[in-house]
Design an enzyme around this catalytic site. Sequence first.
Site, PDB file in Angstrom:
ATOM      1  N   HIS A 296       0.858  -1.186   0.000  1.00  0.00           N
ATOM      2  CA  HIS A 296       0.000   0.000   0.000  1.00  0.00           C
ATOM      3  C   HIS A 296       0.901   1.244   0.000  1.00  0.00           C
ATOM      4  O   HIS A 296       2.095   1.163   0.298  1.00  0.00           O
ATOM      5  CB  HIS A 296      -0.899  -0.010   1.238  1.00  0.00           C
ATOM      6  CG  HIS A 296      -2.060  -0.956   1.140  1.00  0.00           C
ATOM      7  ND1 HIS A 296      -3.192  -0.853   1.908  1.00  0.00           N
ATOM      8  CD2 HIS A 296      -2.255  -2.036   0.330  1.00  0.00           C
ATOM      9  CE1 HIS A 296      -4.037  -1.824   1.591  1.00  0.00           C
ATOM     10  NE2 HIS A 296      -3.485  -2.570   0.650  1.00  0.00           N
TER      11      HIS A 296
ATOM     12  N   GLU B  59       1.137   3.822   1.999  1.00  0.00           N
ATOM     13  CA  GLU B  59       1.773   4.192   3.271  1.00  0.00           C
ATOM     14  C   GLU B  59       2.934   3.256   3.594  1.00  0.00           C
ATOM     15  O   GLU B  59       3.987   3.685   4.065  1.00  0.00           O
ATOM     16  CB  GLU B  59       0.753   4.160   4.419  1.00  0.00           C
ATOM     17  CG  GLU B  59      -0.380   5.176   4.278  1.00  0.00           C
ATOM     18  CD  GLU B  59      -1.598   4.616   3.558  1.00  0.00           C
ATOM     19  OE1 GLU B  59      -1.433   3.705   2.706  1.00  0.00           O
ATOM     20  OE2 GLU B  59      -2.709   5.065   3.845  1.00  0.00           O
TER      21      GLU B  59
ATOM     22  N   CYS C  39      -5.789   2.278   5.855  1.00  0.00           N
ATOM     23  CA  CYS C  39      -6.487   1.036   6.229  1.00  0.00           C
ATOM     24  C   CYS C  39      -5.857   0.513   7.533  1.00  0.00           C
ATOM     25  O   CYS C  39      -4.815   1.008   7.963  1.00  0.00           O
ATOM     26  CB  CYS C  39      -6.366   0.010   5.096  1.00  0.00           C
ATOM     27  SG  CYS C  39      -4.804  -0.901   5.079  1.00  0.00           S
TER      28      CYS C  39
ATOM     29  N   CYS D 151      -2.119  -0.293   7.335  1.00  0.00           N
ATOM     30  CA  CYS D 151      -1.249   0.888   7.243  1.00  0.00           C
ATOM     31  C   CYS D 151      -1.273   1.692   8.532  1.00  0.00           C
ATOM     32  O   CYS D 151      -0.250   2.240   8.947  1.00  0.00           O
ATOM     33  CB  CYS D 151      -1.666   1.737   6.054  1.00  0.00           C
ATOM     34  SG  CYS D 151      -1.336   0.890   4.487  1.00  0.00           S
TER      35      CYS D 151
END
Lengths: 157, 157
Positions: free
Chosen positions: A54, A56, A84, A87
């Site tokens: 992801h 991040e 999310c 993260c």
Amino acid sequence: MTREEKFMMEAIRCSSNGMQNNEGGPFGCIVVRGEEIVGRGNNKVTSSNDPTAHAEITAIRDACKNLNTFQLTDCEIYTSCEPCPMCLGAIYWARPKAVYYANTRMDAAVIGFDDSMIYDEMSAPLEKRKIPIIQLGREEAYKVFKAWQDKADKKPY
Amino acid sequence: MTREEKFMMEAIRCSSNGMQNNEGGPFGCIVVRGEEIVGRGNNKVTSSNDPTAHAEITAIRDACKNLNTFQLTDCEIYTSCEPCPMCLGAIYWARPKAVYYANTRMDAAVIGFDDSMIYDEMSAPLEKRKIPIIQLGREEAYKVFKAWQDKADKKPY
């Protein structure tokens, strides 16, 4: 434009570029220390076959590599969407001083990324989880925890 | 010994070896498909300067690389300790069919790894978080979400 707005625009640019290059979903993130961008990331799940890639996570990994540290104390994280649970967990382990986000988790759900199910699972009791999670082997595993406690040269974090 | 106990012993071996090699904390994980181990990991936070390098994350990344996929459907995850929120999030994104763990989060807290704070933060309202989390720039960021919706050649996940 405030400095925070300027940095957020850069995170949004990362989200747009990554999507346009077909690297993954429309998510971007930067890590800032003082007035300097020290890490960048965008979603690369599908292009790198990595469900953890992801925006991040990739930005945190990039910043830690650049700064030669596993702690982002004194850094700010700018992400184009509310993190999310994975993260957000990574953010707590990296320990930045603040997080700025633009789109919300509801916005993400509208375009097909439903993080809210995972948020619900976090607080669900183990026996009610959608993915079965079963305990076994604690006796043997706990010996390794005891060995960590007794280890003289350990590097805590 | 059942097959599950046998696989858990291997995850525990990963936790012990990683710790003894000073790669990071005493945590190990394997990913299994059928009767085959398709990914291995142990905590490498301090040795790789990567706060996301928990055992489960490294094992998931290893398995996805080996299997050339970003989804671990039909796989089982064996981890020597109950996953932290970051790793649990990663597990949901990877979508294995079951998770087996040995030590509990309370066991981890006793030896100095307090994941429970992060679990609490997951469900705390944004304005009550220990790390400030502030929204800005949604209007601009939302344009990228719209572009994703309209993108003809996107690869959803």
